[in-house]
Design an enzyme around this catalytic site. Sequence first.
Site, PDB file in Angstrom:
ATOM      1  N   PRO A   1       0.785  -1.241   0.000  1.00  0.00           N
ATOM      2  CG  PRO A   1       0.054  -0.910   2.193  1.00  0.00           C
ATOM      3  CD  PRO A   1       0.790  -1.889   1.322  1.00  0.00           C
ATOM      4  CB  CYS A   2       3.100   2.821  -2.461  1.00  0.00           C
ATOM      5  SG  CYS A   2       2.234   2.460  -3.990  1.00  0.00           S
ATOM      6  CG  HIS A   3      -2.929   3.414  -1.097  1.00  0.00           C
ATOM      7  ND1 HIS A   3      -2.674   2.089  -1.401  1.00  0.00           N
ATOM      8  CD2 HIS A   3      -3.795   3.398  -0.042  1.00  0.00           C
ATOM      9  CE1 HIS A   3      -3.363   1.319  -0.583  1.00  0.00           C
ATOM     10  NE2 HIS A   3      -4.048   2.077   0.255  1.00  0.00           N
TER      11      HIS A   3
END
Length: 356
Positions: A317-319
Amino acid sequence: MLFKRPSDDILYEALVARDAAYEGFAWAAVKTTGIFCRLTCPARKPKRGNTTFYGTIAECLEAGFRPCSRCRPMLKLGETDPMVTRLLNALDADPHRRWSEDDVGSLGVDPSTARRAFKRQFGMSFLEIARLRRMGKAAEILTSGASVIDAQLDAGYESGSGFRSAMTKLFGAAPANLRDKTLLRADWIETPIGPMMAIADQHALHLLEFAERKALPAEIRKLQKFTGSGIIMGRHPPIDEIEEELKAYFAGEDRGFRTRLAGHGSPFQRQVWEALRAIPVGVSRTYGSIAAELGLPSSTRAVAGANGANQIAIVIPCHRVLGADGSLTGYGGGLWRKRWLIEHERRMAVRKVSDG
């Protein structure tokens, strides 16, 4: 755009109903048979999960599908060019031939005229279409365990070097490598915020990205180079697994992701990606805080670089990473998606707490 392609669900309904109103806007490719059809095809309808839709015939061919012999999708309805029909009939009769301009001329067709007509109708020349048909068949033969020489001859190549060069260009791997390993398979997964492409082998997921990501073509080429494999349309079990997990995620269920991921990236990048996966749903971090957690407080830029190199969206989850001032920073799938995902996960976290 004056015309926006309908959703795949609408196109599937049109396929089942044989609705001529959608004729020419999309073609249906069936993964279990390897063929593509026009939406009005009279053949028995495939299951929704086995059907992919493409906007052009060229895309169908490039994905490795062959035209249906029943609905003849490569022939224009109501305005069939006799020359195009003649060449396509000849190709159907001998799909393994290594067609040349001399072969086209022997059928009484001027090669330059044929080239223009096919480019105008399909976006590629007759010889390019013939090559895709031939090479797709060769890949099937190689991956079934046949020898390279058998596949070479079946594809119509007398020269081994020419065959190896063509296979390497088309599938990203030399013929011998295709024989020894299973090709990676790629398929689309529909989500509420746009389609994603998933690429996997039989055991692990290699890539999961939004189709609109500008870097997607470069990521696919990088993946081909890293694995030494070609990529064809279809599914391996990890794609089905991640599709089910994504459905739960977008339905607001915080189950986590258990699909096995392929081990790409440097040791440092994998360390950062594990730190990203440890961020709880509904929580955000900054690049600096992740660097500090890793015991590398001066590596904020390196952490940002690893974050940008991630090719497994949502699952890694780089978001969930924000700028130092709490602002949204760059996201390959688009900032609007990043905002959507953060808000979606905030609601998931609130619901989890309220459910106790």
